[in-house]
Design a protein around this motif. Structure first.
Motif, PDB file in Angstrom:
ATOM      1  N   GLN A 128       1.242  -1.193  -0.061  1.00 48.73           N
ATOM      2  CA  GLN A 128       0.034   0.094  -0.001  1.00 48.73           C
ATOM      3  C   GLN A 128       0.724   0.875  -0.145  1.00 48.73           C
ATOM      4  N   MET A 129       0.409   2.096  -0.722  1.00 50.35           N
ATOM      5  CA  MET A 129       0.993   3.269  -1.082  1.00 50.35           C
ATOM      6  C   MET A 129       0.595   4.261  -0.872  1.00 50.35           C
ATOM      7  N   ASN A 130       1.175   5.278   0.197  1.00 51.90           N
ATOM      8  CA  ASN A 130       0.739   6.742   0.092  1.00 51.90           C
ATOM      9  C   ASN A 130       1.223   8.096   0.007  1.00 51.90           C
ATOM     10  N   SER A 131       0.447   9.215  -0.313  1.00 55.54           N
ATOM     11  CA  SER A 131       1.310  10.384  -0.523  1.00 55.54           C
ATOM     12  C   SER A 131       2.842  10.316  -1.480  1.00 55.54           C
ATOM     13  N   LEU A 132       2.027   9.555  -3.030  1.00 51.29           N
ATOM     14  CA  LEU A 132       3.259   9.325  -3.514  1.00 51.29           C
ATOM     15  C   LEU A 132       3.749  10.546  -3.954  1.00 51.29           C
TER      16      LEU A 132
END
Length: 123
Positions: free
Chosen positions: A83-87
């Motif tokens: 899960q990748m946020n604030s890319l």
């Protein structure tokens, strides 16, 4: 034989989120620790995060992740996630999952890599 298949990459705007998936087949999933790596052209592949065989232990490369990514696994589904946020644009890379055996008598290879999935962060 293709043991790992990634999916979930794509184009996302800065500040957005993506969840990558990696499905394993042909191996006993719990024989392996799993990790996510990434690579940009002209640079070496680098580790992003890893998770132990039963998911009890996780490790992150803080200089990359900085609290933005979460690795997890569902052993019933033979799947590991990122899960990748604030890319950010600097996260643009091809993301690979890797399986590394952690048992003495594995059912499959010592390690395996997926084919990669492209993540592009741009306006």
């Amino acid at each position: 034989q293709e043991y790992l298949v990634e999916s979930g990459g794509g184009l996302v705007q800065p500040g957005g989120s993506l969840t990558l998936s990696c499905v394993a087949s042909g191996i006993t999933f719990t024989d392996y620790s799993m990790s996510w790596h990434r690579q940009v052209p002209g640079k070496e592949r680098e580790l992003v995060a890893s998770i132990s065989r039963f998911g009890r232990g996780t490790n992150y490369i803080d200089s990359i992740v900085n609290g933005r990514f979460t690795i997890s696994r569902d052993n019933d589904k033979n799947t590991v996630y990122l899960q990748m946020n604030s890319l950010q644009p600097e996260d643009t890379a091809v993301y690979f999952c890797k399986a590394k055996v952690v048992v003495l008598e594995p059912s499959g290879p010592a390690e395996a890599w997926g084919q990669g999935t492209q993540v592009t962060v741009s306006w």
